[in-house]
Scaffold this motif. Structure first.
Motif, PDB file in Angstrom:
ATOM      1  N   ALA A  11      -3.148  -3.600   9.371  1.00  0.00           N
ATOM      2  CA  ALA A  11      -2.065  -4.646   9.718  1.00  0.00           C
ATOM      3  C   ALA A  11      -0.756  -4.131   9.022  1.00  0.00           C
ATOM      4  CB  ALA A  11      -2.209  -5.987   9.176  1.00  0.00           C
ATOM      5  N   ARG A  12      -0.587  -3.927   7.630  1.00  0.00           N
ATOM      6  CA  ARG A  12       0.230  -3.270   7.032  1.00  0.00           C
ATOM      7  C   ARG A  12       0.976  -2.441   7.675  1.00  0.00           C
ATOM      8  NH1 ARG A  12       4.443  -4.796   5.504  1.00  0.00           N
ATOM      9  NH2 ARG A  12       5.455  -3.453   4.125  1.00  0.00           N
ATOM     10  N   LEU A  13       0.247  -1.355   7.904  1.00  0.00           N
ATOM     11  CA  LEU A  13       0.900  -0.231   8.599  1.00  0.00           C
ATOM     12  C   LEU A  13       1.687  -0.438   9.869  1.00  0.00           C
ATOM     13  CD1 LEU A  13       1.477   2.922   8.689  1.00  0.00           C
ATOM     14  CD2 LEU A  13      -1.008   3.252   9.301  1.00  0.00           C
ATOM     15  N   PHE A  31       0.711  -1.241  -0.029  1.00  0.00           N
ATOM     16  CA  PHE A  31      -0.147  -0.039  -0.006  1.00  0.00           C
ATOM     17  C   PHE A  31       0.884   1.139   0.003  1.00  0.00           C
ATOM     18  CE2 PHE A  31      -2.416  -3.101   2.340  1.00  0.00           C
ATOM     19  CZ  PHE A  31      -3.942  -3.048   1.558  1.00  0.00           C
ATOM     20  N   SER A  32       0.539   2.135  -0.928  1.00  0.00           N
ATOM     21  CA  SER A  32       1.373   3.487  -0.749  1.00  0.00           C
ATOM     22  C   SER A  32       0.669   4.319   0.403  1.00  0.00           C
ATOM     23  CB  SER A  32       1.029   4.179  -2.116  1.00  0.00           C
ATOM     24  OG  SER A  32      -0.239   4.779  -2.009  1.00  0.00           O
ATOM     25  N   PRO A  33       1.703   5.184   1.031  1.00  0.00           N
ATOM     26  CA  PRO A  33       1.223   5.903   2.038  1.00  0.00           C
ATOM     27  C   PRO A  33      -0.235   6.626   1.867  1.00  0.00           C
ATOM     28  CG  PRO A  33       3.511   6.567   1.555  1.00  0.00           C
ATOM     29  CD  PRO A  33       3.054   5.599   0.455  1.00  0.00           C
ATOM     30  N   VAL A  52      -7.074   2.964   5.758  1.00  0.00           N
ATOM     31  CA  VAL A  52      -7.242   2.739   7.346  1.00  0.00           C
ATOM     32  C   VAL A  52      -8.418   3.404   8.038  1.00  0.00           C
ATOM     33  CG1 VAL A  52      -5.815   3.082   9.540  1.00  0.00           C
ATOM     34  CG2 VAL A  52      -4.704   2.464   7.588  1.00  0.00           C
ATOM     35  N   PRO A  53      -8.813   4.471   7.791  1.00  0.00           N
ATOM     36  CA  PRO A  53      -9.802   5.005   8.507  1.00  0.00           C
ATOM     37  C   PRO A  53     -11.102   4.419   8.119  1.00  0.00           C
ATOM     38  CG  PRO A  53      -8.397   6.927   7.615  1.00  0.00           C
ATOM     39  CD  PRO A  53      -8.063   5.663   7.194  1.00  0.00           C
ATOM     40  N   LYS A  54     -11.190   3.627   6.971  1.00  0.00           N
ATOM     41  CA  LYS A  54     -12.560   2.818   6.554  1.00  0.00           C
ATOM     42  C   LYS A  54     -12.493   1.429   7.097  1.00  0.00           C
ATOM     43  CE  LYS A  54     -12.871   5.258   2.044  1.00  0.00           C
ATOM     44  NZ  LYS A  54     -12.219   5.527   0.722  1.00  0.00           N
ATOM     45  N   HIS A  55     -11.788   1.340   8.270  1.00  0.00           N
ATOM     46  CA  HIS A  55     -11.610   0.037   8.946  1.00  0.00           C
ATOM     47  C   HIS A  55     -11.073  -1.027   8.032  1.00  0.00           C
ATOM     48  CE1 HIS A  55     -12.672  -1.843  12.620  1.00  0.00           C
ATOM     49  NE2 HIS A  55     -13.195  -2.730  12.177  1.00  0.00           N
ATOM     50  N   ASP A  56     -10.337  -0.782   7.044  1.00  0.00           N
ATOM     51  CA  ASP A  56      -9.620  -1.792   6.011  1.00  0.00           C
ATOM     52  C   ASP A  56      -8.484  -2.544   7.124  1.00  0.00           C
ATOM     53  OD1 ASP A  56      -7.857  -3.029   4.610  1.00  0.00           O
ATOM     54  OD2 ASP A  56      -8.150  -1.868   2.733  1.00  0.00           O
ATOM     55  N   LEU A  57      -8.559  -3.572   7.445  1.00  0.00           N
ATOM     56  CA  LEU A  57      -7.991  -4.288   8.542  1.00  0.00           C
ATOM     57  C   LEU A  57      -6.630  -4.997   7.758  1.00  0.00           C
ATOM     58  CD1 LEU A  57     -10.325  -6.274  10.839  1.00  0.00           C
ATOM     59  CD2 LEU A  57      -9.512  -3.848  10.960  1.00  0.00           C
ATOM     60  N   ARG A  58      -6.466  -5.305   6.525  1.00  0.00           N
ATOM     61  CA  ARG A  58      -5.250  -5.629   5.787  1.00  0.00           C
ATOM     62  C   ARG A  58      -4.415  -4.347   5.738  1.00  0.00           C
ATOM     63  NH1 ARG A  58      -6.484  -8.035   0.327  1.00  0.00           N
ATOM     64  NH2 ARG A  58      -4.273  -8.414   0.179  1.00  0.00           N
TER      65      ARG A  58
END
Lengths: 314, 314
Positions: A21-23, A3-5, A12-18
């Motif tokens: 986790a990556r962050l 994922f790019s920055p 992330v703010p959309k509750h994307d858990l992958r």
């Protein structure tokens, strides 16, 4: 998946858990781009309840934390767990680490759990944990539980930015004087005496009560309650959750709680600045440091003067 | 009694214990003059054997360390003990600390014992301990024993500059997987299984042996021995002392030991530089930090950007 920055800031703010986790992995690896992302996410954070759980190894913290998270989930709240493992400073990785981390209780099924370790400094582990908390907060979790093994100062640092700190004690792990020695009496907002069906549990509670009267809290300050729990059966967990909520409510109205928050934030800023300065010193001066270290070992130089030289080169 | 830096530089190497104790207090308080003194003393140091002892609270480390020191004294060697207490980060002092510290075993009579705590950061405690070790080394002690409560990363940092690290385990304090989790397996040069008369002591030793085979040490590396002790009766202490000596002899001839020493010295220099930079940031910017912390709490600023601002002001 990469994922790019920009993508992380968006997902992330959309509750994307992958993406979340990556962050966290980027945070652990101290990747420079993580800071940029966290800076952007920070303003979206601030809604989650942050709860720290600490105590001696073997006190049953994992089971207790799993239980708390499961109950929160059942009540419709999104709970995440960050389990912080101190890492060996010499090899940069816990032996068997991944295998151990998988062994959580069944009640934790379907809950976002993330183990954290760091290759870097002591301060690095606390900072990485705080960064992960901030991120999961921004990701829309209602509650973030930070669990840390041990009762030393490193562990205290890991949980100190939590709003509510639960200290877990168990009978038969050494007397309560040891608890004072480790400084945990002063950071606890709530005590859980776990494995309360074991002999000696009453004694631990009694000792704690005596010790708490000795510290004579100031007028209007929080008096930490003591809850007996049996994490494996879930007994006492509802009461523990109630006391945590009660402390949360107290925090909202308390002047001293606001002061503490401000102080913690000041320290966060300073330690971020310090880590950054450290990285710069280290990156610039690796070779100089090795040379000076050799001179020190030969007693031709002392480390205090060497440090001065290093700074003056900045 | 007050000693000037010049007096300390003169008196400490003459084994003046009052001057030595005074300098340790200055180190604890992070007084700037202490650095100057330590810089001067450093070149006189380097002769003492430095032994670190760590393990869970309640493992009986104090008694074991007292016993080791008493045996050394009886053999005509000058031994000093530094007992490191993690201090609460919030109040800056352990409750009942002084009272607890007095409760050492009788065998420690006539031995130089000093408790250490610090008001400052995590790194501060490790640094202060290293400074005190350097000082006692320069003061002519043959052996300096550093004892630290706990098995977390802070404690590991406190003992990591020791030449030989003894990890004390006891039966019934949680299984050996907890020991791995805390990362102690990798820092131990010698294991003491204390309270060896208790049930489960054999099991701890057996588990340790299995775990040690799992890590598969490299060719020519040190294989940590396991010694059963009963500190209260002195049983096994002579054997423990022998293993510590054996490790010392191994260190003198080992290439990897020299590399480790160099790495530890590099880290010492870097962390001294870092502490110094930190002090400068903090001293200059206290007011700015408070202002920025308020903005962060109001989510008008993020701590990452705040840290950047702080650094750019340097």
């Amino acid at each position: 998946m990469h994922f790019s920055p920009r993508e992380l800031i968006e997902r992330v703010p959309k509750h994307d858990l992958r993406a979340a986790a990556r962050l966290i992995t980027q945070i652990e690896n101290n990747e420079p781009s993580a800071r940029e992302v966290l800076g952007a996410l920070y303003r979206a954070a601030g809604r989650a309840r942050i709860i720290g759980v600490t105590g001696s190894p073997g006190a049953g913290k994992s089971t207790l934390v799993d239980q708390l998270a499961a109950d929160l989930n059942a009540a419709g709240k999104k709970a995440a767990i960050i389990a912080v493992d101190p890492t060996s400073p010499f090899t940069g990785g816990a032996v068997l680490g991944d295998r151990i981390r998988m062994a959580r209780s069944e009640s934790a099924e379907g809950i976002f759990i993330r183990s954290m370790a760091t290759r870097g400094s002591l301060g690095g582990l606390a900072r990485a944990t705080n960064d992960a908390v901030c991120e999961l907060d921004a990701a829309g979790f209602d509650v973030v539980l930070v669990e840390t093994v041990g009762v030393g100062q490193a562990e205290v640092d890991v949980v100190r930015t939590a709003e509510t700190i639960v200290v877990v004690l168990v009978p038969g792990m050494g007397d309560s004087v040891q608890a004072i020695k480790a400084g945990i009496l002063e950071i606890a907002d709530v005590f859980a005496v776990n494995k309360a069906d074991r002999p000696g549990a009453d004694l631990v509670q009694k000792d704690l009560r005596i010790l708490l009267t000795l510290t004579e809290p100031e007028e209007g300050s929080w008096k930490p309650p003591i809850v007996a729990t049996i994490a494996t059966s879930g007994e006492g967990c509802a009461e523990l959750a109630d006391e945590i909520s009660r402390h949360g409510a107290w925090l909202r109205d308390s002047k001293s709680a606001h002061d503490r928050k401000l102080r913690v934030m000041e320290e966060t800023i300073i330690s971020l600045a310090r880590e950054e300065l450290y990285d710069r010193v280290e990156a610039k001066s690796r070779k100089d440091v090795e040379k000076m270290a050799r001179q020190c070992l030969a007693r031709k130089l002392d480390p205090y003067s060497a440090a001065e030289k290093l700074i003056s080169k900045q």
